[in-house]
Design an enzyme around this catalytic site. Structure first.
Site, PDB file in Angstrom:
ATOM      1  N   TRP A   1       0.919  -1.040  -0.259  1.00  0.00           N
ATOM      2  CA  TRP A   1      -0.004   0.025  -0.027  1.00  0.00           C
ATOM      3  C   TRP A   1       0.967   1.169  -0.171  1.00  0.00           C
ATOM      4  O   TRP A   1       1.808   1.152   0.832  1.00  0.00           O
ATOM      5  CB  TRP A   1      -0.893  -0.003   1.272  1.00  0.00           C
ATOM      6  CG  TRP A   1      -1.850   0.981   1.494  1.00  0.00           C
ATOM      7  CD1 TRP A   1      -2.688   1.567   0.477  1.00  0.00           C
ATOM      8  CD2 TRP A   1      -2.273   1.943   2.592  1.00  0.00           C
ATOM      9  NE1 TRP A   1      -3.472   2.693   0.673  1.00  0.00           N
ATOM     10  CE2 TRP A   1      -3.064   2.576   2.291  1.00  0.00           C
ATOM     11  CE3 TRP A   1      -1.684   1.684   3.971  1.00  0.00           C
ATOM     12  CZ2 TRP A   1      -3.822   3.542   3.141  1.00  0.00           C
ATOM     13  CZ3 TRP A   1      -2.134   2.506   5.034  1.00  0.00           C
ATOM     14  CH2 TRP A   1      -3.253   3.448   4.494  1.00  0.00           C
TER      15      TRP A   1
ATOM     16  N   ASP B   1      -0.910  -5.279   9.709  1.00  0.00           N
ATOM     17  CA  ASP B   1      -1.767  -4.262   9.031  1.00  0.00           C
ATOM     18  C   ASP B   1      -3.048  -4.910   8.705  1.00  0.00           C
ATOM     19  O   ASP B   1      -3.319  -5.680   7.700  1.00  0.00           O
ATOM     20  CB  ASP B   1      -1.309  -3.370   8.056  1.00  0.00           C
ATOM     21  CG  ASP B   1      -2.344  -2.165   7.568  1.00  0.00           C
ATOM     22  OD1 ASP B   1      -3.515  -2.243   8.280  1.00  0.00           O
ATOM     23  OD2 ASP B   1      -2.076  -1.442   6.815  1.00  0.00           O
TER      24      ASP B   1
ATOM     25  N   LYS C   1     -13.495  -0.974   5.830  1.00  0.00           N
ATOM     26  CA  LYS C   1     -14.066  -1.691   4.915  1.00  0.00           C
ATOM     27  C   LYS C   1     -15.120  -2.645   5.318  1.00  0.00           C
ATOM     28  O   LYS C   1     -16.180  -3.046   4.692  1.00  0.00           O
ATOM     29  CB  LYS C   1     -12.995  -2.411   4.150  1.00  0.00           C
ATOM     30  CG  LYS C   1     -11.829  -1.668   3.790  1.00  0.00           C
ATOM     31  CD  LYS C   1     -11.971  -0.994   2.636  1.00  0.00           C
ATOM     32  CE  LYS C   1     -11.004  -0.026   2.004  1.00  0.00           C
ATOM     33  NZ  LYS C   1     -10.031   0.788   2.605  1.00  0.00           N
TER      34      LYS C   1
END
Length: 417
Positions: A141, A223, A261
């Site tokens: 990311w 993460d 999300k």
């Protein structure tokens, strides 16, 4: 005309964030067949946002309660009742005899979403563990690199994506870490649904990664941005974190947890950061907690409470939990269906190359393998927007546009190398 003095003579321009710039360009494109495959947000088959039904029900209940304190400050560590709920969702306690001892290893604070959790963790590691390097997957990311650069921790890259086969480069990852990683280094690991590749280690590979971290004394920093969103099961998507926690009880780890999300709370910025001590160092838990609060107080004082109120309402109600699990399965199933539809059409068209990776990857994104030139043509000629790396947000596909996208990909692959 006088020129005002400035001390910013060495300040240089920075490029705009690619994903947000791409979204802005898409927004003003008037083309009727435009398709956004850039931003990592869930969309329905009609291309619209989807407030989760479980979230909407929780919002209605909260509105009816008319809690007069709903806009008050929380504690520095955040919304206090939210913290154990976030912890238990991540680590999955099931009422074992040793549950209290296990919980005593974990210091949890609320953060400003997953980005804030990553940022807080990076600052804390920089100050107190002082890693010589943080190892980031190549690719990762994009914000990971920025976060660790701003924290002042040098980064190194471990291989992750094998371009020739569009697969996870487990051998390259392990070989590089084995030969180059040093004791005290940190490693950033994606708990599930790796961003941007959509490729995750198998459980056997996760076990080998945990063994390597333990043996070489590398600090694991997880993460977790997609728990429950990737597979439809919060337990399955937390497998790696729970394995490290339960099977390596003497190894410290930390977890940045996002609720953006899996609850669809993108704009509410709900997150948590968990620091896990070794089982023989639980006396440090409260000291770690106090220091994390010290950082929070100096940065944003406390996290926002509206989103955590929604999460609390759901996770403390069995009916809402069951409905939330249905929502997760609905989102993950639609994304899997779109992967299959895109793959099937590319195969039917006999598009040059191999495309199995689209259905072998999982989660929000697919690392398509398209070149920058092909991506540029997709945008300029076909009004299909994805970032230069070739990462596509699968939730931007729908039954209405997937054939158009596949045929456009087929044409650019045949005509542009």
């Amino acid at each position: 005309m006088t020129t005002l003095p400035t001390r910013l003579t060495d300040l240089t321009p920075v490029p705009p964030d690619e994903i947000f710039a791409l979204g802005a360009a898409y927004a003003v494109d008037p083309h009727p067949q435009k398709v956004s495959l850039g931003a990592g947000v869930y969309r329905t088959d009609d291309g619209k946002p989807w407030p989760l039904p479980s979230v909407e029900k929780a919002e209605r209940e909260l509105l009816a309660e008319n809690d007069l304190s709903r806009h008050e400050y929380t504690a520095i560590e955040g919304d206090v009742p939210f913290l154990p709920l976030a912890r238990d969702l991540m680590f999955g306690f099931k009422g074992e005899d040793s549950e209290e001892d296990a919980k005593a290893r974990i210091a949890t604070v609320q953060t400003v979403a997953g980005t804030g959790a990553n940022h807080l963790g990076a600052l804390f590691l920089k100050a107190h563990l002082k890693p010589r390097s943080v190892w980031l997957s190549n690719p990762s990311w994009a914000n990971h690199l920025l976060i660790w650069e701003l924290a002042g921790v040098p980064h190194k890259s471990y291989p992750y994506y094998k371009a020739a086969t569009r697969s996870f480069d487990f051998e390259g990852m392990m070989s590089t870490l084995e030969s180059e990683a040093q004791e005290g280094d940190a490693i950033l690991l994606h708990a599930c649904a790796h961003n941007p590749t959509g490729l995750d280690p198998s459980k056997e590979q996760w076990i080998a990664i945990a063994d390597l971290c333990e043996r070489k004394k590398i600090f694991p920093f997880f993460d977790s941005a997609y728990q429950g969103f990737a597979s439809g099961s919060p337990d399955e998507d937390a497998w790696a974190v729970r394995y490290f926690f339960n099977s390596k009880p003497d190894m410290e780890i930390c977890v940045a947890q996002s609720f953006s999300k899996n609850f669809g709370l993108y704009g509410q910025r709900v997150g948590a950061f968990h620091w896990v001590t070794g089982r023989n160092a639980t006396s440090l838990r409260d000291i770690v907690f106090g220091n994390l609060c010290h950082y929070i107080r100096g940065e944003f004082s406390m996290g926002p409470r509206v989103g955590t109120s929604i999460v609390k309402k759901i996770l403390t109600n069995d009916d809402l939990v069951a409905e939330w699990h249905e929502d997760l399965r609905a989102m993950s199933s639609r994304i899997k269906a779109m992967r299959t539809a895109l793959y099937n059409e590319l195969v039917r068209l006999e598009t040059p190359g191999t495309w199995e990776h689209i259905i072998e990857q999982n989660g929000m994104f697919s690392y398509t393998g398209l070149t920058p030139k092909q991506i540029y043509l997709l945008k300029e000629k076909y009004h299909i927007y994805l970032i230069k790396s070739g990462r596509a947000s699968i939730s931007g596909l729908s039954s209405k546009n997937v054939l158009y996208v596949a045929r456009s990909i087929d044409e650019v692959v045949r005509n542009v190398q």
